[in-house]
Design a protein around this motif. Structure first.
Motif, PDB file in Angstrom:
ATOM      1  N   GLU A 116       0.826  -1.209   0.000  1.00 61.76           N
ATOM      2  CA  GLU A 116       0.000   0.000   0.000  1.00 61.76           C
ATOM      3  C   GLU A 116       0.858   1.257   0.000  1.00 61.76           C
ATOM      4  O   GLU A 116       0.510   2.272  -0.621  1.00 61.76           O
ATOM      5  N   HIS A 117       1.998   1.215   0.690  1.00 62.81           N
ATOM      6  CA  HIS A 117       2.905   2.360   0.719  1.00 62.81           C
ATOM      7  C   HIS A 117       3.603   2.544  -0.633  1.00 62.81           C
ATOM      8  O   HIS A 117       3.891   3.674  -1.033  1.00 62.81           O
ATOM      9  N   GLY A 137      -2.547  -3.931   2.539  1.00 62.57           N
ATOM     10  CA  GLY A 137      -2.238  -3.106   3.700  1.00 62.57           C
ATOM     11  C   GLY A 137      -1.215  -3.734   4.625  1.00 62.57           C
ATOM     12  O   GLY A 137      -0.702  -3.062   5.531  1.00 62.57           O
ATOM     13  N   SER A 138      -0.906  -5.006   4.423  1.00 62.64           N
ATOM     14  CA  SER A 138       0.064  -5.690   5.283  1.00 62.64           C
ATOM     15  C   SER A 138       1.110  -6.478   4.488  1.00 62.64           C
ATOM     16  O   SER A 138       2.204  -6.727   5.002  1.00 62.64           O
TER      17      SER A 138
END
Length: 468
Positions: A116-117, A137-138
């Motif tokens: 996500e980053h 997200g993980s």
């Protein structure tokens, strides 16, 4: 021995970044499906590539197994212990974005960067990294590349291997392979990054990668289409691909049972579909700058004219699109609310999808009357998550004990008859080691073992995974 391991690793990375066996290790040794339960000798969290090299040199010298781990989202047990005497090398501290080059269409990131980053870093430069999946997200880049992750955009952009231009990796003896190549053309020998991507950490520990970026779409046109059968869905896919070409970025198939489950458990605030249907196709078209709006609507009109569909709803807002995608992405989660389930990550040629679903469902019903087939997934690349929920009212433990192994055998038999693969995007890990030995071409297995022996002669990298 454990004390020596802890002390040695602490001398390399610092005491705060080594975890000994005990409660603090729980999140590192427990994987999402909770199928594998084994402790580790230690967890070490390096903060630099040099520290990863030092760990590898020490482990290679003493014959200690290393398990590379990113976000611990893998589904086949590649990232968790098998024997109990291994050291988990957890990479979240290596999470820098080293560079972004919009002109070249590349981004170089470290293995611990969260997907996500990476999306956000690309978008800040007006670009897009198209690897997209529910765990973004993980999930971290190193794990995604090591498992050659797929996701919902494979149809247009390819899987992780096709999105990778180069990698940096620490080899078993601590040497650093510096392959962060950003060249589109480089014909200077073997493509070594293709060995490391998809190797599940058995040939090297990926520490960074140069990835492909693409221009951001101006907008997305998204629709949920009612289809009568998987065969009709394949026909619809062919029509839309002819009309929309490479801008058809997603085509996902979901059964009516999936909608019923999500509504029953309150996972959708309302029904996102146009009405009752045996099957639904989630379709998305990415419109580039200057593209004509309504392109997907026009293609769907053509599908109506061809009598391939009888109803559809187009997203009119971001909320509509989000709801439609939630319907697809919650399919795995909702099955846990329905009790026990047997899951398969398989692929077949696109034209064989209807046969896979029909023959696989029939075989499962013959084994376990009342079983509920829940096949869904990526029509565009032939990857179907062919899952089965327990019969209503059945005892979950009894169901799994009686039918888990038999269902796997039945579905894999159908898949192989249709020319498919028993692992489409989740990998081999420790879950499918024996299965790989049975179905893989013997010469291919010999080549894989030869490569493993050449790069990791002592067998310290993710021991027991993939090749056993």
């Amino acid at each position: 021995m454990t004390i020596d391991i802890i002390a040695t690793l602490a001398a390399i990375v610092g005491t705060d970044h080594v975890i000994a066996p005990g409660p603090g290790m729980a999140t590192y040794i427990s994987e999402p499906r909770r199928r594998f339960h084994q402790t580790a000798a230690a967890v070490v969290r390096p903060g630099t590539v040099a520290e990863v090299q030092a760990i590898a040199r020490w482990a290679n010298e003493h014959g200690i197994g290393l398990i590379p781990q990113g976000g611990n989202t893998g589904l086949v047990g590649a990232q968790v212990p098998l024997r109990g005497d291994e050291v988990i090398v957890s990479l979240p501290r290596l999470d820098r974005v080293r560079s972004v080059d919009p002109a070249a269409g590349t981004i170089t990131v470290e293995a611990g960067a969260i997907l996500e980053h990476v999306h956000a870093a690309a978008e800040a430069e007006g670009m897009m990294f198209p690897l997209w999946l529910a765990s973004q997200g993980s999930a971290r880049i190193g794990g995604l590349l090591s498992s050659n992750a797929g996701g919902v955009n494979v149809l247009a952009y390819g899987n992780a291997r096709e999105l990778t231009m180069g990698v940096e990796a620490v080899l078993a003896d601590g040497r650093l392979y510096q392959g962060l190549n950003a060249l589109k053309k480089d014909n200077t020998g073997y493509d070594l990054k293709d060995l490391l991507v998809g190797a599940e950490g058995t040939l090297g520990i990926i520490t960074a990668a140069t990835l492909k970026l693409f221009p951001q779409p101006e907008d997305h046109e998204t629709a949920l289409v009612n289809v009568a059968s998987p065969a009709r869905a394949v026909e619809l896919f062919q029509l839309l691909r002819e009309r929309l070409g490479g801008r058809l970025t997603a085509f996902e198939l979901v059964p009516a049972l999936g909608l019923d489950m999500q509504l029953r458990h309150g996972m959708l605030d309302r029904d996102p579909t146009a009405g009752p249907s045996p099957w639904y196709a989630l379709v998305e078209f990415s419109r580039m700058s200057g593209g004509d709006p309504g392109t997907l609507a026009s293609a769907i009109e053509a599908a109506f004219t061809a009598a391939l569909i009888d109803n559809a709803v187009l997203a009119e807002s971001l909320a509509d699109r989000t709801r439609m995608w939630a319907f697809r992405e919650q399919m795995s989660e909702v099955q846990s609310k329905e009790g026990a389930s047997v899951k398969h990550d398989v692929s077949v040629p696109v034209a064989a999808i209807p046969a896979l679903i029909e023959q696989g469902s029939a075989a499962a019903e013959a084994l376990a009357p009342g079983i509920r087939p829940v096949p869904f997934g990526h029509v565009g690349d032939g990857n179907i998550h062919f899952n089965f929920s327990q019969p209503v009212g059945a005892d979950g433990k009894t169901f799994m004990a009686q039918f888990d192994e038999a269902l796997h055998e039945a579905i894999y038999d159908v898949v192989l008859r249709l020319g498919g693969s028993v692992s489409a995007e989740h990998g081999i890990g420790q879950l499918k080691v024996d299965l790989l030995k049975r179905v893989k071409d013997p010469v291919a297995l010999e080549m894989m073992r030869a490569i493993k022996a050449a790069l990791d002669p002592k067998g310290i990298l993710n021991p027991g995974k993939m090749l056993g």
